[in-house]
Motif scaffolding. Structure first.
Motif, PDB file in Angstrom:
ATOM      1  N   MET A  93       0.797  -1.698   0.507  1.00 37.56           N
ATOM      2  CA  MET A  93       0.217   0.026  -0.428  1.00 37.56           C
ATOM      3  C   MET A  93       0.888   1.249   0.225  1.00 37.56           C
ATOM      4  O   MET A  93       0.754   2.015  -1.198  1.00 37.56           O
ATOM      5  N   ILE A 121      -9.131   2.672  -0.912  1.00 41.60           N
ATOM      6  CA  ILE A 121      -8.756   3.363  -0.365  1.00 41.60           C
ATOM      7  C   ILE A 121      -7.688   4.268  -1.482  1.00 41.60           C
ATOM      8  O   ILE A 121      -7.349   5.206  -1.569  1.00 41.60           O
ATOM      9  N   VAL A 166      -1.953   5.941   6.139  1.00 39.20           N
ATOM     10  CA  VAL A 166      -3.075   5.339   5.410  1.00 39.20           C
ATOM     11  C   VAL A 166      -2.028   3.989   5.626  1.00 39.20           C
ATOM     12  O   VAL A 166      -3.675   2.853   5.558  1.00 39.20           O
ATOM     13  N   SER A 167      -1.248   3.649   4.892  1.00 39.09           N
ATOM     14  CA  SER A 167      -0.812   2.193   5.110  1.00 39.09           C
ATOM     15  C   SER A 167      -1.255   1.196   6.031  1.00 39.09           C
ATOM     16  O   SER A 167      -1.400  -0.017   6.520  1.00 39.09           O
ATOM     17  N   ALA A 200     -11.210  -3.495  -2.251  1.00 38.62           N
ATOM     18  CA  ALA A 200     -10.358  -2.712  -0.299  1.00 38.62           C
ATOM     19  C   ALA A 200      -9.477  -2.019  -0.845  1.00 38.62           C
ATOM     20  O   ALA A 200      -9.636  -1.002  -0.623  1.00 38.62           O
ATOM     21  N   GLN A 217      -3.135   1.591   9.017  1.00 40.63           N
ATOM     22  CA  GLN A 217      -4.447   1.669   9.392  1.00 40.63           C
ATOM     23  C   GLN A 217      -5.137   0.419   8.374  1.00 40.63           C
ATOM     24  O   GLN A 217      -6.232   0.068   8.624  1.00 40.63           O
ATOM     25  N   PHE A 218      -4.944   0.816   7.644  1.00 37.95           N
ATOM     26  CA  PHE A 218      -5.486  -0.156   6.071  1.00 37.95           C
ATOM     27  C   PHE A 218      -5.393  -0.703   6.616  1.00 37.95           C
ATOM     28  O   PHE A 218      -6.162  -2.277   7.259  1.00 37.95           O
ATOM     29  N   TRP A 243      -9.781   7.044  -3.064  1.00 36.55           N
ATOM     30  CA  TRP A 243     -10.569   7.915  -1.743  1.00 36.55           C
ATOM     31  C   TRP A 243      -8.977   8.693  -2.257  1.00 36.55           C
ATOM     32  O   TRP A 243      -9.335   9.974  -1.871  1.00 36.55           O
ATOM     33  N   TRP A 244      -7.579   7.950  -1.751  1.00 40.50           N
ATOM     34  CA  TRP A 244      -6.488   9.246  -1.118  1.00 40.50           C
ATOM     35  C   TRP A 244      -6.156  10.174  -2.596  1.00 40.50           C
ATOM     36  O   TRP A 244      -6.072  11.303  -2.512  1.00 40.50           O
ATOM     37  N   HIS A 280     -13.281  -3.608  10.701  1.00 31.15           N
ATOM     38  CA  HIS A 280     -13.632  -1.622  10.934  1.00 31.15           C
ATOM     39  C   HIS A 280     -14.168  -1.814  12.373  1.00 31.15           C
ATOM     40  O   HIS A 280     -13.630  -0.230  12.424  1.00 31.15           O
TER      41      HIS A 280
END
Length: 203
Positions: free
Chosen positions: A93, A163, A179-180, A159, A182-183, A166-167, A191
């Motif tokens: 990611m 992400i 982000v990485s 998924a 949290q993913f 969205w980013w 979640h």
């Protein structure tokens, strides 16, 4: 003299691509003409045709080069030697987001809203899925996953791309490493639990 000529060619190609990327969100790929690209790049149509056969050739060249660069970056991520590695997911990611940052205008043109180029998105998702499948080995020779491996990879790939889109759409609202991280936590713990929401177990 050769170096000057090469630089002029390089600048022309960059101008054509920049114009193309800017026009996609403005007009949509189908509505763009070669003349539109030439006007925006401040060149004539003949100069465009010195470098590309037509608009589809320009699109294919741009997609193939960027996807090749993305794949080369992703391939360098360490191979997972366990049934599934969260560290691999996090690394892939972050690698993808950092690669996107180098060509944000292009990725925004390819991935966002009604003007997105779906073949590009599909090819990008396949690069990610292939990496997640690479080196996959069961913990035990005859072990069986509780769910289909193919279903799991499809879920993670979808998924992952959600992400990424969205980013890009929100102009990098969080750093790539955050982000990485949290993913990967969402994948690991779900979640609701990751968000700190208590989950009631049914009796």
């Amino acid at each position: 003299m050769t170096k000057k000529t090469d630089l002029r060619i390089l600048r022309t190609i960059q101008s054509i691509r920049k114009a193309f990327y800017e026009l996609i969100p403005e007009k949509g790929y189908e509505a763009i003409t070669v003349q539109d690209i030439a006007d925006r790049a401040m060149i004539n149509r003949n100069t465009f045709y010195l470098h590309y056969q037509n608009k589809p050739d320009l699109l294919d060249t741009c997609m193939n080069e960027l996807l090749s660069e993305l794949k080369e970056a992703v391939v360098l991520c360490p191979i997972s030697m366990s049934p599934f590695s969260l560290s691999l997911l996090e690394t892939v990611m972050q690698t993808v987001l950092e690669q996107i940052s180098l060509n944000m205008t292009f990725y925004r043109s390819m991935l966002i809203e009604e003007n997105r180029i779906y073949p590009f998105q599909a090819k990008m998702e396949n690069i990610i899925k292939d990496k997640l499948m690479e080196g996959w080995k069961p913990a035990q020779e005859n072990s069986v996953l509780a769910i289909s491996k193919e279903l799991l990879i499809e879920y993670l790939g979808s998924a992952f791309m959600g992400i990424v889109i969205w980013w890009v759409k929100n102009d990098k609202p969080l750093p790539a490493d955050e982000v990485s991280s949290q993913f990967s936590r969402i994948v690991a713990y779900g979640h609701l639990r990751t968000a700190g929401i208590a989950v009631e177990e049914e009796n």
